[in-house]
Design a protein around this motif. Sequence first.
Motif, PDB file in Angstrom:
ATOM      1  N   TYR A  17      38.989  26.505  47.980  1.00  0.00           N
ATOM      2  CA  TYR A  17      39.748  27.578  47.335  1.00  0.00           C
ATOM      3  C   TYR A  17      39.893  28.802  48.227  1.00  0.00           C
ATOM      4  O   TYR A  17      40.760  29.634  48.024  1.00  0.00           O
ATOM      5  CB  TYR A  17      39.054  28.014  46.041  1.00  0.00           C
ATOM      6  CG  TYR A  17      39.193  27.031  44.916  1.00  0.00           C
ATOM      7  CD1 TYR A  17      40.420  26.886  44.270  1.00  0.00           C
ATOM      8  CD2 TYR A  17      38.118  26.270  44.500  1.00  0.00           C
ATOM      9  CE1 TYR A  17      40.553  25.986  43.232  1.00  0.00           C
ATOM     10  CE2 TYR A  17      38.244  25.365  43.459  1.00  0.00           C
ATOM     11  CZ  TYR A  17      39.471  25.232  42.829  1.00  0.00           C
ATOM     12  OH  TYR A  17      39.603  24.350  41.797  1.00  0.00           O
ATOM     13  N   ILE A  18      38.989  28.947  49.191  1.00  0.00           N
ATOM     14  CA  ILE A  18      38.983  30.170  49.993  1.00  0.00           C
ATOM     15  C   ILE A  18      39.694  29.871  51.302  1.00  0.00           C
ATOM     16  O   ILE A  18      39.126  29.318  52.225  1.00  0.00           O
ATOM     17  CB  ILE A  18      37.538  30.664  50.211  1.00  0.00           C
ATOM     18  CG1 ILE A  18      36.939  31.026  48.851  1.00  0.00           C
ATOM     19  CG2 ILE A  18      37.485  31.876  51.108  1.00  0.00           C
ATOM     20  CD1 ILE A  18      35.761  30.229  48.473  1.00  0.00           C
ATOM     21  N   LYS A  58      37.996  38.261  46.082  1.00  0.00           N
ATOM     22  CA  LYS A  58      36.751  37.630  46.519  1.00  0.00           C
ATOM     23  C   LYS A  58      36.842  36.113  46.572  1.00  0.00           C
ATOM     24  O   LYS A  58      36.284  35.475  47.448  1.00  0.00           O
ATOM     25  CB  LYS A  58      35.636  38.039  45.554  1.00  0.00           C
ATOM     26  CG  LYS A  58      34.258  37.597  45.974  1.00  0.00           C
ATOM     27  CD  LYS A  58      33.245  38.000  44.915  1.00  0.00           C
ATOM     28  CE  LYS A  58      31.832  37.647  45.336  1.00  0.00           C
ATOM     29  NZ  LYS A  58      31.386  38.375  46.508  1.00  0.00           N
ATOM     30  N   GLY A  59      37.585  35.557  45.629  1.00  0.00           N
ATOM     31  CA  GLY A  59      37.645  34.107  45.515  1.00  0.00           C
ATOM     32  C   GLY A  59      38.627  33.459  46.470  1.00  0.00           C
ATOM     33  O   GLY A  59      38.828  32.252  46.421  1.00  0.00           O
ATOM     34  N   ARG A  60      39.261  34.274  47.337  1.00  0.00           N
ATOM     35  CA  ARG A  60      40.228  33.648  48.229  1.00  0.00           C
ATOM     36  C   ARG A  60      40.122  34.178  49.656  1.00  0.00           C
ATOM     37  O   ARG A  60      40.605  33.545  50.590  1.00  0.00           O
ATOM     38  CB  ARG A  60      41.638  33.873  47.678  1.00  0.00           C
ATOM     39  CG  ARG A  60      42.641  33.013  48.372  1.00  0.00           C
ATOM     40  CD  ARG A  60      43.742  32.527  47.476  1.00  0.00           C
ATOM     41  NE  ARG A  60      44.683  31.750  48.262  1.00  0.00           N
ATOM     42  CZ  ARG A  60      45.892  31.417  47.870  1.00  0.00           C
ATOM     43  NH1 ARG A  60      46.313  31.781  46.680  1.00  0.00           N
ATOM     44  NH2 ARG A  60      46.670  30.715  48.644  1.00  0.00           N
TER      45      ARG A  60
ATOM     46  N   LEU B 105      35.969  32.463  40.857  1.00  0.00           N
ATOM     47  CA  LEU B 105      35.275  32.787  42.103  1.00  0.00           C
ATOM     48  C   LEU B 105      35.113  34.286  42.330  1.00  0.00           C
ATOM     49  O   LEU B 105      34.819  34.725  43.436  1.00  0.00           O
ATOM     50  CB  LEU B 105      36.021  32.159  43.292  1.00  0.00           C
ATOM     51  CG  LEU B 105      35.908  30.628  43.397  1.00  0.00           C
ATOM     52  CD1 LEU B 105      36.897  30.097  44.422  1.00  0.00           C
ATOM     53  CD2 LEU B 105      34.501  30.197  43.766  1.00  0.00           C
ATOM     54  N   GLY B 106      35.336  35.066  41.290  1.00  0.00           N
ATOM     55  CA  GLY B 106      34.968  36.476  41.398  1.00  0.00           C
ATOM     56  C   GLY B 106      36.038  37.435  41.861  1.00  0.00           C
ATOM     57  O   GLY B 106      35.721  38.539  42.296  1.00  0.00           O
ATOM     58  N   CYS B 107      37.312  37.061  41.789  1.00  0.00           N
ATOM     59  CA  CYS B 107      38.373  38.014  42.123  1.00  0.00           C
ATOM     60  C   CYS B 107      38.526  39.018  40.986  1.00  0.00           C
ATOM     61  O   CYS B 107      37.887  38.904  39.951  1.00  0.00           O
ATOM     62  CB  CYS B 107      39.704  37.303  42.334  1.00  0.00           C
ATOM     63  SG  CYS B 107      39.634  36.049  43.602  1.00  0.00           S
ATOM     64  N   MET B 108      39.428  39.984  41.167  1.00  0.00           N
ATOM     65  CA  MET B 108      39.689  40.959  40.116  1.00  0.00           C
ATOM     66  C   MET B 108      40.960  40.549  39.372  1.00  0.00           C
ATOM     67  O   MET B 108      42.021  40.433  39.980  1.00  0.00           O
ATOM     68  CB  MET B 108      39.916  42.345  40.723  1.00  0.00           C
ATOM     69  CG  MET B 108      38.761  42.829  41.562  1.00  0.00           C
ATOM     70  SD  MET B 108      37.635  43.812  40.592  1.00  0.00           S
ATOM     71  CE  MET B 108      38.360  45.405  40.803  1.00  0.00           C
ATOM     72  N   VAL B 109      40.829  40.352  38.078  1.00  0.00           N
ATOM     73  CA  VAL B 109      42.006  39.985  37.307  1.00  0.00           C
ATOM     74  C   VAL B 109      42.698  41.250  36.817  1.00  0.00           C
ATOM     75  O   VAL B 109      42.084  42.304  36.708  1.00  0.00           O
ATOM     76  CB  VAL B 109      41.650  39.085  36.096  1.00  0.00           C
ATOM     77  CG1 VAL B 109      40.905  37.855  36.557  1.00  0.00           C
ATOM     78  CG2 VAL B 109      40.831  39.844  35.074  1.00  0.00           C
ATOM     79  N   THR B 110      43.994  41.149  36.538  1.00  0.00           N
ATOM     80  CA  THR B 110      44.719  42.285  35.981  1.00  0.00           C
ATOM     81  C   THR B 110      45.467  41.840  34.731  1.00  0.00           C
ATOM     82  O   THR B 110      45.912  40.692  34.637  1.00  0.00           O
ATOM     83  CB  THR B 110      45.752  42.865  36.974  1.00  0.00           C
ATOM     84  OG1 THR B 110      46.420  41.775  37.606  1.00  0.00           O
ATOM     85  CG2 THR B 110      45.091  43.718  38.023  1.00  0.00           C
TER      86      THR B 110
END
Lengths: 152, 169
Positions: A17-18, A58-60, B105-110
């Motif tokens: 995914y990254i 962070k996830g990518r 995986l910990g990104c920032m959602v909007t």
Amino acid sequence: MQWNKQDLGQYLTAEEYIDTLLIPLVPISLATGEDMVKGAGQMETTNIFVKEMEKQYKGRIFLLPIYSYLSSPDLEAEAVRLNKWVENACQRPFRHVFFFTFDHQWKKQERLLSGNLLWLPSIKADDIQSKETKAVVNDQVSQLTELIKSYW
Amino acid sequence: MSEKRQQVSRRQFLNYTLTGVGGFMAAGMLAPMVRFAIDPALQASTAGEFKAVEEVDNITEEPTRIDWEIEQVDAWYESTVTKTAWVYKDENGDIVALSPICKHLGCMVTWAGSDEYPDQFYCPCHDGRYYKDGENVPNTPPAEGLDFYEYKIEDGTLLLGPTKPRGEA
């Protein structure tokens, strides 16, 4: 993902995914006091920028530690070394490589790099923690992440 | 009635004085001991700290992004960390405060981050989506819903604390 054990643990379970590698580039010179102060300031601001970018995605985005090199008007040799880094990193499933720097010397060598260069004019902020500076940085970061997103 | 008002005798005077002074000294000695004994209970835990973030009246039914800062102390250094929440009132008027951290995986959602899904939370990294209540949309990468922030309301102000996962809600 950052270069620490905790993030790597997560990374290794989900590496497909990254797919975006982010390498920050910061020049260092100890020749004059002025150079040193400037270099240290760039190191701090670069850190803030790339960490904020990493936090958004962070996830990518996989953020490598800062690549520092001797400040020089001729960065051809560094470009060769950096490309080796990229070559090594791309054994992992990375599909996009970005370099982030405030060093304008890279702008001239951009075509030599095997990746996309994100060059920003450096920010001269006496107080990086002030509210105004933060607003500027946040705005810049969101524009940068938009740009990265457009490559995906 | 006409009796003369009782004078304070020497004995009584000394009694009162010694009791008073003695009591004061005893209190002086005991108070710190009591304080030590219950100290752990008084210790404010930094992780569970609540911070005032917004006036409740300003919160609408549309999820709005709120940023605030906390001091985070770990073993090595202290730092200021910016926290973010998506806050709105549900149809009952209750506050909902969601963490923006994607459970994938910990990104920032909007909120409304994608034009195609204007009434969902959207994660740009891998097209993860969440309904307004924070539940994950099936067949998108996230396997669970967004975390909640614990909240308190004091004098019309919303205070946000630590997050907790859905399972414990």
